[in-house]
Design a protein around this motif. Structure first.
Motif, PDB file in Angstrom:
ATOM      1  N   LEU A 194      -4.923  -9.221   5.381  1.00 34.21           N
ATOM      2  CA  LEU A 194      -4.230  -8.594   6.499  1.00 34.21           C
ATOM      3  C   LEU A 194      -2.726  -8.841   6.491  1.00 34.21           C
ATOM      4  O   LEU A 194      -1.940  -7.941   6.808  1.00 34.21           O
ATOM      5  CB  LEU A 194      -4.837  -9.099   7.812  1.00 34.21           C
ATOM      6  N   LEU A 195      -2.292 -10.065   6.067  1.00 32.31           N
ATOM      7  CA  LEU A 195      -0.913 -10.488   6.328  1.00 32.31           C
ATOM      8  C   LEU A 195      -0.045 -10.708   5.101  1.00 32.31           C
ATOM      9  O   LEU A 195       1.184 -10.798   5.258  1.00 32.31           O
ATOM     10  CB  LEU A 195      -0.933 -11.786   7.152  1.00 32.31           C
ATOM     11  N   VAL A 196      -0.619 -10.822   3.905  1.00 34.67           N
ATOM     12  CA  VAL A 196       0.215 -11.165   2.740  1.00 34.67           C
ATOM     13  C   VAL A 196       1.333 -10.151   2.512  1.00 34.67           C
ATOM     14  O   VAL A 196       2.504 -10.543   2.353  1.00 34.67           O
ATOM     15  CB  VAL A 196      -0.668 -11.319   1.482  1.00 34.67           C
ATOM     16  N   PRO A 197       1.095  -8.841   2.488  1.00 34.23           N
ATOM     17  CA  PRO A 197       2.222  -7.911   2.285  1.00 34.23           C
ATOM     18  C   PRO A 197       3.265  -7.986   3.394  1.00 34.23           C
ATOM     19  O   PRO A 197       4.477  -7.933   3.117  1.00 34.23           O
ATOM     20  CB  PRO A 197       1.542  -6.533   2.252  1.00 34.23           C
ATOM     21  N   SER A 198       2.836  -8.099   4.648  1.00 34.18           N
ATOM     22  CA  SER A 198       3.789  -8.148   5.749  1.00 34.18           C
ATOM     23  C   SER A 198       4.607  -9.433   5.719  1.00 34.18           C
ATOM     24  O   SER A 198       5.818  -9.417   5.993  1.00 34.18           O
ATOM     25  CB  SER A 198       3.057  -8.009   7.086  1.00 34.18           C
ATOM     26  N   VAL A 199       3.985 -10.566   5.396  1.00 35.41           N
ATOM     27  CA  VAL A 199       4.737 -11.818   5.289  1.00 35.41           C
ATOM     28  C   VAL A 199       5.738 -11.747   4.136  1.00 35.41           C
ATOM     29  O   VAL A 199       6.887 -12.205   4.265  1.00 35.41           O
ATOM     30  CB  VAL A 199       3.763 -13.006   5.101  1.00 35.41           C
ATOM     31  N   TYR A 200       5.347 -11.153   3.038  1.00 33.92           N
ATOM     32  CA  TYR A 200       6.268 -10.991   1.901  1.00 33.92           C
ATOM     33  C   TYR A 200       7.471 -10.136   2.313  1.00 33.92           C
ATOM     34  O   TYR A 200       8.627 -10.467   2.003  1.00 33.92           O
ATOM     35  CB  TYR A 200       5.537 -10.346   0.732  1.00 33.92           C
ATOM     36  N   ILE A 201       7.213  -9.044   3.040  1.00 33.77           N
ATOM     37  CA  ILE A 201       8.310  -8.185   3.491  1.00 33.77           C
ATOM     38  C   ILE A 201       9.222  -8.934   4.457  1.00 33.77           C
ATOM     39  O   ILE A 201      10.462  -8.834   4.376  1.00 33.77           O
ATOM     40  CB  ILE A 201       7.738  -6.915   4.154  1.00 33.77           C
TER      41      ILE A 201
ATOM     42  N   ARG B 151      -7.730  -2.826   6.162  1.00 29.58           N
ATOM     43  CA  ARG B 151      -6.871  -1.964   5.343  1.00 29.58           C
ATOM     44  C   ARG B 151      -5.952  -1.120   6.201  1.00 29.58           C
ATOM     45  O   ARG B 151      -4.788  -0.889   5.852  1.00 29.58           O
ATOM     46  CB  ARG B 151      -7.742  -1.079   4.453  1.00 29.58           C
ATOM     47  N   LEU B 152      -6.445  -0.652   7.344  1.00 28.08           N
ATOM     48  CA  LEU B 152      -5.609   0.156   8.229  1.00 28.08           C
ATOM     49  C   LEU B 152      -4.549  -0.688   8.932  1.00 28.08           C
ATOM     50  O   LEU B 152      -3.368  -0.301   9.005  1.00 28.08           O
ATOM     51  CB  LEU B 152      -6.490   0.861   9.267  1.00 28.08           C
ATOM     52  N   LEU B 153      -4.950  -1.836   9.457  1.00 32.44           N
ATOM     53  CA  LEU B 153      -4.010  -2.684  10.185  1.00 32.44           C
ATOM     54  C   LEU B 153      -2.950  -3.283   9.277  1.00 32.44           C
ATOM     55  O   LEU B 153      -1.859  -3.639   9.743  1.00 32.44           O
ATOM     56  CB  LEU B 153      -4.781  -3.804  10.901  1.00 32.44           C
ATOM     57  N   ARG B 154      -3.247  -3.401   7.996  1.00 40.29           N
ATOM     58  CA  ARG B 154      -2.273  -3.950   7.057  1.00 40.29           C
ATOM     59  C   ARG B 154      -0.983  -3.122   7.059  1.00 40.29           C
ATOM     60  O   ARG B 154       0.122  -3.668   7.040  1.00 40.29           O
ATOM     61  CB  ARG B 154      -2.877  -3.979   5.660  1.00 40.29           C
ATOM     62  N   PHE B 155      -1.104  -1.811   7.120  1.00 34.73           N
ATOM     63  CA  PHE B 155       0.081  -0.946   7.140  1.00 34.73           C
ATOM     64  C   PHE B 155       0.860  -1.128   8.438  1.00 34.73           C
ATOM     65  O   PHE B 155       2.096  -1.101   8.439  1.00 34.73           O
ATOM     66  CB  PHE B 155      -0.340   0.511   6.972  1.00 34.73           C
ATOM     67  N   ALA B 156       0.153  -1.300   9.570  1.00 35.58           N
ATOM     68  CA  ALA B 156       0.843  -1.517  10.843  1.00 35.58           C
ATOM     69  C   ALA B 156       1.633  -2.828  10.819  1.00 35.58           C
ATOM     70  O   ALA B 156       2.788  -2.873  11.279  1.00 35.58           O
ATOM     71  CB  ALA B 156      -0.168  -1.521  11.985  1.00 35.58           C
ATOM     72  N   PHE B 157       1.057  -3.878  10.272  1.00 37.87           N
ATOM     73  CA  PHE B 157       1.761  -5.153  10.190  1.00 37.87           C
ATOM     74  C   PHE B 157       2.954  -5.061   9.239  1.00 37.87           C
ATOM     75  O   PHE B 157       3.977  -5.722   9.459  1.00 37.87           O
ATOM     76  CB  PHE B 157       0.796  -6.254   9.744  1.00 37.87           C
ATOM     77  N   MET B 158       2.849  -4.262   8.188  1.00 36.88           N
ATOM     78  CA  MET B 158       3.981  -4.091   7.273  1.00 36.88           C
ATOM     79  C   MET B 158       5.164  -3.430   7.972  1.00 36.88           C
ATOM     80  O   MET B 158       6.324  -3.816   7.775  1.00 36.88           O
ATOM     81  CB  MET B 158       3.535  -3.267   6.066  1.00 36.88           C
ATOM     82  N   ILE B 159       4.889  -2.440   8.818  1.00 33.00           N
ATOM     83  CA  ILE B 159       5.965  -1.772   9.559  1.00 33.00           C
ATOM     84  C   ILE B 159       6.612  -2.735  10.552  1.00 33.00           C
ATOM     85  O   ILE B 159       7.845  -2.804  10.672  1.00 33.00           O
ATOM     86  CB  ILE B 159       5.405  -0.527  10.269  1.00 33.00           C
ATOM     87  N   ILE B 160       5.767  -3.496  11.271  1.00 28.89           N
ATOM     88  CA  ILE B 160       6.302  -4.450  12.251  1.00 28.89           C
ATOM     89  C   ILE B 160       7.142  -5.518  11.550  1.00 28.89           C
ATOM     90  O   ILE B 160       8.217  -5.900  12.035  1.00 28.89           O
ATOM     91  CB  ILE B 160       5.147  -5.096  13.041  1.00 28.89           C
ATOM     92  N   ALA B 161       6.671  -6.011  10.390  1.00 31.26           N
ATOM     93  CA  ALA B 161       7.396  -7.060   9.675  1.00 31.26           C
ATOM     94  C   ALA B 161       8.749  -6.566   9.175  1.00 31.26           C
ATOM     95  O   ALA B 161       9.727  -7.332   9.150  1.00 31.26           O
ATOM     96  CB  ALA B 161       6.561  -7.564   8.506  1.00 31.26           C
ATOM     97  N   SER B 162       8.839  -5.306   8.783  1.00 33.15           N
ATOM     98  CA  SER B 162      10.115  -4.782   8.290  1.00 33.15           C
ATOM     99  C   SER B 162      11.155  -4.672   9.390  1.00 33.15           C
ATOM    100  O   SER B 162      12.359  -4.696   9.120  1.00 33.15           O
ATOM    101  CB  SER B 162       9.892  -3.407   7.655  1.00 33.15           C
ATOM    102  N   MET B 163      10.708  -4.581  10.667  1.00 35.97           N
ATOM    103  CA  MET B 163      11.645  -4.436  11.781  1.00 35.97           C
ATOM    104  C   MET B 163      11.922  -5.753  12.499  1.00 35.97           C
ATOM    105  O   MET B 163      13.060  -6.052  12.864  1.00 35.97           O
ATOM    106  CB  MET B 163      11.101  -3.414  12.776  1.00 35.97           C
TER     107      MET B 163
END
Length: 526
Positions: A325-332, A436-448
């Motif tokens: 859930l969080l690895v891509p968003s934490v990386y971003i 898989r769906l929530l992963r994209f939402a967390f990626m958007i939040i992490a970028s902002m």
């Protein structure tokens, strides 16, 4: 106590005046020829509907017609028990005892079958003949005899393909309702195992069975399941997923609130905990309700291995859930917003890898995640012989080519690979889809918003999960509300001798399930 088996047919309500006239036209006639003509017209002279005609000549001179659907009946049963006997009886000089009603003679004495039903209207007649039953119609009688002769070809019992285990039973459900119920009955030989059958779908007339342990399951849950199923008014139910979507809780959530499985041992374990099993004819997946969040992290083999090994595997699944859930968003967040939190050597390494990459980290992550999702779906849709090869070769070739071309960094490929592998560890496929769906939402939040956004996202996700219910049971039970006694079989799985009671949040009836004392090692002899 005997096993409770009922059958419910759903019909639309009509005004009283039209209902009476409809019943009159729907009832069978005393004229056999008229009944056969009506059936032929209604079924469109279908080639698979077989009509066999006989006549009881001596003493009665009554015409008899046998109707069945080719391909849905057991040929041996129809030929040996019905057709052969009828042909022999019609040739006898005294086929029926004197002063005996012919219909009652056939119904009570002549026919040798386990299930025999008297049908008096065309709706029930069509349902019986199209379900694989054989009908016997007699002239001068406004009713007929329906004999259970179902025996179509079915897929054999095979190992489940979606829930593989290293240790445990290797047989799974198939598409036949009776076979699936037998697999459950074979494992629970208790008279309190009740099975109620219903027919859903105005066109499909799909058989649906509700299975539960009467002395264990909550009456409120059983009543709620029956109420929701009785409220379905649809043309057809082809697969259990349609029924699941019509009765589940949380219509605005990606998380599943009904558990599905093709393993009989999983269904039986759910029954023993107080759940209700819904079996739909035509699908190898049965539904379990209520379903809880923690249930999707438990595998059947957790109860077949030693408790310490099972507990370790469960912890690994929860860790993998958060990794996926969080690895891509934490990386971003770390490479875009919070670069000061990274050690200097690591920051220099990541910056050197991203040199020449034309996209920001969030776009880079989106491109790689979408590419992997496309490869995943392609691997599922491709033929088995080439599906795995396409997905593996595609991931390797595209990943390597993307790095060499400078579209993505090598560190991003590692992040996506870790995320994908962690997602595959879920025992139930239904839980991996919302991740898989929530992963994209967390990626958007992490970028902002960076890590602060991820934290707020986790809080919102936790609140959402705590608000969910599954047939009246809190979705996050027994984590919240916290129940200490239930933690023995949640994140950890303690030894069997400690699991004395059934889950209290499921039902308050017959909670004691295990009275085995703690094993005491023998002292060494002197």
């Amino acid at each position: 106590m005997t096993v409770k088996i009922t059958s419910v047919r759903k019909k639309l309500k009509k005004p009283e005046s039209s209902q009476q006239s409809s019943d009159e036209t729907n009832n069978l006639s005393t004229s056999l020829d008229k009944n056969v003509q009506t059936i032929t017209e209604a079924l469109g002279s279908s080639a698979d509907i077989i009509f066999r005609h006989f006549t009881f000549k001596k003493g009665y001179h009554v015409k008899v017609t046998v109707i069945y659907t080719d391909g849905l009946i057991n040929d041996n049963t129809v030929q040996n028990n019905i057709l052969d006997n009828l042909m022999v009886e019609t040739k006898k000089t005294s086929s029926v005892p004197p002063h005996v009603d012919l219909f009652e003679y056939l119904h009570q004495s002549f026919l040798r079958s386990g299930e025999i039903e008297i049908v008096e209207n065309f709706d029930d007649l069509y349902n019986n003949v199209l379900s694989g039953n054989t009908l016997i119609l007699l002239d001068h009688y406004a009713k007929c005899i329906a004999i259970d002769t179902r025996g179509w070809q079915e897929r054999g019992l095979e190992e489940p393909t979606t829930e593989t285990v290293i240790r445990g039973p290797k047989e799974g459900f198939n598409e036949t309702l009776e076979t699936n119920l037998a697999l459950i009955r074979r494992r629970i030989k208790d008279p309190n195992l009740w099975i109620e059958k219903k027919i859903i779908g105005k066109k499909s007339q799909t058989d649906v069975a509700i299975v539960y342990l009467n002395n264990v399951a909550s009456e409120n849950v059983v009543h709620e399941v029956k109420t929701r199923i009785n409220g379905i008014n649809i043309d057809a139910i082809i697969e259990g997923g349609q029924l699941e979507e019509l009765i589940h809780d949380g219509f605005y959530t990606p998380f599943p609130t009904i558990y599905n499985t093709e393993r009989p041992d999983t269904a039986v374990a759910g029954l023993l905990e107080g759940r209700v099993v819904i079996v739909v004819d035509g699908t190898p997946f049965v539904l379990l309700a209520p379903a809880l969040f923690t249930q999707f992290f438990q595998s059947p083999q957790d109860y077949y291995f030693q408790f310490d090994i099972s507990s370790f595997l469960r912890i690994l699944r929860y860790v993998s859930f958060f990794l996926s859930l969080l690895v891509p968003s934490v990386y971003i967040a770390l490479t875009t917003v919070h670069q000061e939190m990274l050690p200097t050597p690591l920051l220099i390494t990541l910056t050197a890898q991203r040199e020449g990459v034309p996209f920001p980290a969030v776009v880079e992550a989106f491109l790689m995640e979408l590419t992997f999702e496309i490869l995943r779906e392609a691997g599922v849709r491709m033929p088995r012989a080439v599906g795995s090869a396409i997905s593996i070769v595609g991931a390797l070739v595209i990943g390597q080519a993307a790095v060499e071309a400078g579209f993505v960094s090598s560190s991003m490929v590692i992040v996506v690979a870790i995320t994908a592998i962690a997602n595959f560890i879920m025992p139930n496929y239904n839980m991996s889809i919302p991740v898989r769906l929530l992963r994209f939402a967390f990626m958007i939040i992490a970028s902002m918003l960076g890590l602060i956004g991820i934290l707020f996202g986790l809080i919102a996700l936790t609140i959402h999960l705590c608000k969910l219910r599954s047939f009246g049971v809190p979705y996050m039970a027994p984590l919240t509300p916290l129940q200490g006694e239930e933690q023995k079989d949640t994140i950890l799985r303690l030894p069997w001798w400690t699991l004395k009671k059934r889950p209290g949040f499921m039902s308050k009836k017959n909670v004691l399930r295990n009275e085995t004392p703690k094993p005491q090692p023998e002292s060494p002899s002197n």
